[in-house]
Design a protein around this motif. Structure first.
Motif, PDB file in Angstrom:
ATOM      1  N   VAL A  80       0.844  -1.189   0.000  1.00  0.00           N
ATOM      2  CA  VAL A  80       0.000   0.000   0.000  1.00  0.00           C
ATOM      3  C   VAL A  80       0.884   1.245   0.000  1.00  0.00           C
ATOM      4  O   VAL A  80       1.828   1.344   0.801  1.00  0.00           O
ATOM      5  CB  VAL A  80      -0.929   0.011   1.227  1.00  0.00           C
ATOM      6  CG1 VAL A  80      -1.778   1.284   1.247  1.00  0.00           C
ATOM      7  CG2 VAL A  80      -1.811  -1.222   1.243  1.00  0.00           C
ATOM      8  N   GLU A  81       0.591   2.170  -0.898  1.00  0.00           N
ATOM      9  CA  GLU A  81       1.350   3.423  -0.945  1.00  0.00           C
ATOM     10  C   GLU A  81       0.826   4.363   0.142  1.00  0.00           C
ATOM     11  O   GLU A  81      -0.376   4.646   0.210  1.00  0.00           O
ATOM     12  CB  GLU A  81       1.207   4.072  -2.300  1.00  0.00           C
ATOM     13  CG  GLU A  81       2.197   5.224  -2.518  1.00  0.00           C
ATOM     14  CD  GLU A  81       2.097   5.794  -3.921  1.00  0.00           C
ATOM     15  OE1 GLU A  81       0.973   6.167  -4.294  1.00  0.00           O
ATOM     16  OE2 GLU A  81       3.128   5.865  -4.616  1.00  0.00           O
ATOM     17  N   ALA A 126      -5.960   6.055  18.035  1.00  0.00           N
ATOM     18  CA  ALA A 126      -4.955   5.131  17.528  1.00  0.00           C
ATOM     19  C   ALA A 126      -4.274   5.744  16.313  1.00  0.00           C
ATOM     20  O   ALA A 126      -4.771   6.706  15.715  1.00  0.00           O
ATOM     21  CB  ALA A 126      -5.583   3.791  17.169  1.00  0.00           C
ATOM     22  N   VAL A 127      -3.100   5.170  15.972  1.00  0.00           N
ATOM     23  CA  VAL A 127      -2.371   5.556  14.765  1.00  0.00           C
ATOM     24  C   VAL A 127      -1.839   4.293  14.110  1.00  0.00           C
ATOM     25  O   VAL A 127      -1.749   3.227  14.739  1.00  0.00           O
ATOM     26  CB  VAL A 127      -1.202   6.517  15.074  1.00  0.00           C
ATOM     27  CG1 VAL A 127      -1.693   7.827  15.639  1.00  0.00           C
ATOM     28  CG2 VAL A 127      -0.191   5.869  16.014  1.00  0.00           C
ATOM     29  N   PHE A 128      -1.492   4.386  12.840  1.00  0.00           N
ATOM     30  CA  PHE A 128      -0.772   3.318  12.157  1.00  0.00           C
ATOM     31  C   PHE A 128       0.698   3.712  12.096  1.00  0.00           C
ATOM     32  O   PHE A 128       1.037   4.831  11.696  1.00  0.00           O
ATOM     33  CB  PHE A 128      -1.320   3.099  10.750  1.00  0.00           C
ATOM     34  CG  PHE A 128      -2.628   2.371  10.715  1.00  0.00           C
ATOM     35  CD1 PHE A 128      -2.735   1.090  11.242  1.00  0.00           C
ATOM     36  CD2 PHE A 128      -3.750   2.966  10.159  1.00  0.00           C
ATOM     37  CE1 PHE A 128      -3.951   0.411  11.213  1.00  0.00           C
ATOM     38  CE2 PHE A 128      -4.954   2.300  10.118  1.00  0.00           C
ATOM     39  CZ  PHE A 128      -5.060   1.011  10.652  1.00  0.00           C
ATOM     40  N   VAL A 129       1.575   2.765  12.458  1.00  0.00           N
ATOM     41  CA  VAL A 129       3.016   3.004  12.494  1.00  0.00           C
ATOM     42  C   VAL A 129       3.688   2.156  11.426  1.00  0.00           C
ATOM     43  O   VAL A 129       3.322   0.986  11.225  1.00  0.00           O
ATOM     44  CB  VAL A 129       3.587   2.662  13.889  1.00  0.00           C
ATOM     45  CG1 VAL A 129       5.095   2.873  13.922  1.00  0.00           C
ATOM     46  CG2 VAL A 129       2.922   3.518  14.947  1.00  0.00           C
ATOM     47  N   ALA A 130       4.650   2.743  10.729  1.00  0.00           N
ATOM     48  CA  ALA A 130       5.449   2.007   9.750  1.00  0.00           C
ATOM     49  C   ALA A 130       6.554   1.252  10.492  1.00  0.00           C
ATOM     50  O   ALA A 130       7.396   1.873  11.142  1.00  0.00           O
ATOM     51  CB  ALA A 130       6.037   2.980   8.729  1.00  0.00           C
ATOM     52  N   ARG A 163       6.041  -3.189   7.340  1.00  0.00           N
ATOM     53  CA  ARG A 163       4.673  -3.580   7.649  1.00  0.00           C
ATOM     54  C   ARG A 163       3.980  -2.480   8.456  1.00  0.00           C
ATOM     55  O   ARG A 163       4.632  -1.710   9.179  1.00  0.00           O
ATOM     56  CB  ARG A 163       4.652  -4.889   8.451  1.00  0.00           C
ATOM     57  CG  ARG A 163       5.180  -6.083   7.699  1.00  0.00           C
ATOM     58  CD  ARG A 163       4.206  -6.531   6.621  1.00  0.00           C
ATOM     59  NE  ARG A 163       4.776  -7.577   5.765  1.00  0.00           N
ATOM     60  CZ  ARG A 163       4.127  -8.174   4.777  1.00  0.00           C
ATOM     61  NH1 ARG A 163       2.891  -7.791   4.505  1.00  0.00           N
ATOM     62  NH2 ARG A 163       4.704  -9.088   4.035  1.00  0.00           N
ATOM     63  N   VAL A 164       2.654  -2.424   8.319  1.00  0.00           N
ATOM     64  CA  VAL A 164       1.846  -1.458   9.055  1.00  0.00           C
ATOM     65  C   VAL A 164       1.446  -2.060  10.391  1.00  0.00           C
ATOM     66  O   VAL A 164       0.951  -3.202  10.442  1.00  0.00           O
ATOM     67  CB  VAL A 164       0.593  -1.059   8.250  1.00  0.00           C
ATOM     68  CG1 VAL A 164      -0.322  -0.170   9.081  1.00  0.00           C
ATOM     69  CG2 VAL A 164       0.992  -0.362   6.960  1.00  0.00           C
ATOM     70  N   ARG A 165       1.657  -1.301  11.482  1.00  0.00           N
ATOM     71  CA  ARG A 165       1.294  -1.766  12.810  1.00  0.00           C
ATOM     72  C   ARG A 165       0.345  -0.757  13.457  1.00  0.00           C
ATOM     73  O   ARG A 165       0.526   0.464  13.351  1.00  0.00           O
ATOM     74  CB  ARG A 165       2.533  -1.936  13.686  1.00  0.00           C
ATOM     75  CG  ARG A 165       3.575  -2.897  13.141  1.00  0.00           C
ATOM     76  CD  ARG A 165       3.010  -4.301  12.967  1.00  0.00           C
ATOM     77  NE  ARG A 165       3.997  -5.208  12.361  1.00  0.00           N
ATOM     78  CZ  ARG A 165       3.699  -6.393  11.860  1.00  0.00           C
ATOM     79  NH1 ARG A 165       2.425  -6.802  11.880  1.00  0.00           N
ATOM     80  NH2 ARG A 165       4.645  -7.136  11.314  1.00  0.00           N
ATOM     81  N   ALA A 221       1.763  -4.790   3.862  1.00  0.00           N
ATOM     82  CA  ALA A 221       3.006  -4.159   3.432  1.00  0.00           C
ATOM     83  C   ALA A 221       2.729  -2.748   2.921  1.00  0.00           C
ATOM     84  O   ALA A 221       1.613  -2.445   2.471  1.00  0.00           O
ATOM     85  CB  ALA A 221       3.649  -5.007   2.341  1.00  0.00           C
ATOM     86  N   TYR A 222       3.726  -1.933   2.962  1.00  0.00           N
ATOM     87  CA  TYR A 222       3.547  -0.560   2.518  1.00  0.00           C
ATOM     88  C   TYR A 222       4.756  -0.101   1.725  1.00  0.00           C
ATOM     89  O   TYR A 222       5.843  -0.712   1.793  1.00  0.00           O
ATOM     90  CB  TYR A 222       3.357   0.375   3.721  1.00  0.00           C
ATOM     91  CG  TYR A 222       4.620   0.599   4.532  1.00  0.00           C
ATOM     92  CD1 TYR A 222       5.512   1.623   4.215  1.00  0.00           C
ATOM     93  CD2 TYR A 222       4.932  -0.234   5.596  1.00  0.00           C
ATOM     94  CE1 TYR A 222       6.675   1.806   4.926  1.00  0.00           C
ATOM     95  CE2 TYR A 222       6.089  -0.059   6.312  1.00  0.00           C
ATOM     96  CZ  TYR A 222       6.959   0.960   5.997  1.00  0.00           C
ATOM     97  OH  TYR A 222       8.106   1.134   6.696  1.00  0.00           O
TER      98      TYR A 222
END
Length: 406
Positions: free
Chosen positions: A29-30, A350-354, A358-360, A399-400
């Protein structure tokens, strides 16, 4: 030859299988990334305001009479005691018994105002003496390292504020004294005329001079033309435009977070640099105002003192429009992320972390919010990369690939 053909077929089959597997694997994912930062953090509110002279004095006619034309213009400098207007007597009004009673009442009111002004002067003097003694004590403690430098600065600001309050109280005493002198003069003239002193022909030759109570400038002339005026008619307004403050109205939900002494930056005042100020007070009474969208809002006035030297704001005058950026909260060592990286998850944030391709998903605890960035109290450390504007395709474990901007 057979084993060569067989090897080529096997190799071709492996390539085809690998291509099929690769085609059906999910693509990265971009995403757009932003760092978690640690540093100064400030929450502000910006509202339009206007400047005003701290102490302004409206000079009015102490009694009815004939006003001579006022030759002063707005911007003219005046000194304390200078005659700014002159009234000549109107016999029918000055000899009227009802006017005489009113003049006696004005003398009593002026006397009471004079006593009140002197009491205010005494209070201002006591407050200044106390502030100076506190400053002396804080300076000794600051040398010993007991109190922070900010406390010493606040004490110095308090002394300057009390000095200005004392100067204002002294001017108030002069104003009250001038009012009392004018009221007594008017009453004495009436009594003399009532006893037949001066006569009908002399009444028009008498005059009453109205003097400026302070050094300053003429701010406004309300009655310039010659003519008959009634008692209490405002004639002109004087004050010192070098002593300015700023009045800004803010929403009440922002006002409750403002405290006296809060930092303010004055913007869009005409200069190439911002002016420093401090919140002097938040007025206790709010008012209703309709916004440009037609929504009724509860707003309250905030009075701001200018901390800049006069030479840095010499062109700023009374009633000028400015923008006031007021600090609601600030911190020096704050972990923060862009607000557009946050999203709701249950009752929290919440947030998404790189994380290594992988996105966590990370639960975070949010503190102050400035509109652009948000304070993170728990859940993230400086240096991490968060995903801003996460779309529906951004999920735990995918994946990003970082988005590149051309």
């Amino acid at each position: 030859m057979k084993w060569v053909k067989r090897g080529l077929l096997v190799l071709l089959a492996l390539v085809l299988v690998g291509s099929l597997v690769r085609a059906f694997l999910p693509k990265p994912v971009e995403v757009e990334l932003a760092p978690v930062e640690r540093g100064p953090f400030e929450v502000t509110v910006t509202e339009p305001g206007r400047t005003r002279v701290k102490d302004r004095y409206v000079l009015s006619a102490p009694l009815g009479g004939h006003l001579e034309r006022i030759t002063l213009e707005p911007g003219d400098e005046v000194k304390a005691g200078r005659t700014v207007a002159r009234l000549t007597a109107l016999e029918p009004q000055l000899l009227d018994p009802r006017s005489r009673v009113q003049a006696e009442a004005r003398v009593g009111a002026a006397r009471a105002q004079s006593r009140q002004a002197r009491a205010e002067l005494a209070r201002a003097n006591e407050a200044l003496n106390f502030a100076r003694s506190e400053l002396k004590r804080y300076r000794m403690l600051a040398k010993a390292g007991v109190v922070p430098a900010r406390t010493l600065e606040e004490s110095e600001t308090e002394v300057r504020t009390r000095e200005q309050a004392l100067a204002s109280a002294r001017a108030g005493v002069r104003v009250a004294d001038e009012e009392l002198v004018g009221a007594r003069a008017a009453l004495s003239r009436m009594r003399a005329e009532g006893q037949g002193v001066g006569g009908a022909g002399a009444g028009g030759d008498e005059s009453l001079e109205i003097r400026s109570p302070v050094d300053g400038w003429v701010l406004k002339v309300m009655q310039q033309s010659e003519g008959t005026v009634a008692a209490g008619t405002p004639l002109l307004e004087v004050g010192d435009p070098r002593q300015l403050e700023v009045v800004t109205d803010v929403l009440t939900e922002d006002a409750v977070r403002l405290e006296p002494g809060a930092r303010v930056r004055i913007l869009q005042w005409g200069g190439d640099y911002p002016l420093e100020g401090k919140v002097l007070r938040v007025e206790p009474s709010a008012f209703t105002e309709t916004s440009a969208l037609g929504v009724e809002e509860q707003r309250v006035n905030v009075v701001i003192s200018l901390e800049e030297p006069l030479e840095r704001r010499a062109s700023l005058g009374d009633g000028f429009r400015v923008q006031s950026r007021m600090t609601l909260w600030e911190g020096e060592d704050v972990v923060s992320v862009p607000e557009n990286a946050l999203f709701r998850r249950g009752e929290g944030w919440a947030v998404f972390v790189a994380d290594e391709g992988r996105v966590r998903l990370r639960q975070v605890k949010v503190g102050q919010r400035s509109g652009l960035r948000a304070q993170i109290l728990e859940g993230l450390e400086p240096g991490a990369q968060v995903i801003v504007h996460p779309g529906e395709s951004v999920k735990e474990g995918v994946a990003y690939t970082p988005r590149r901007f051309e």
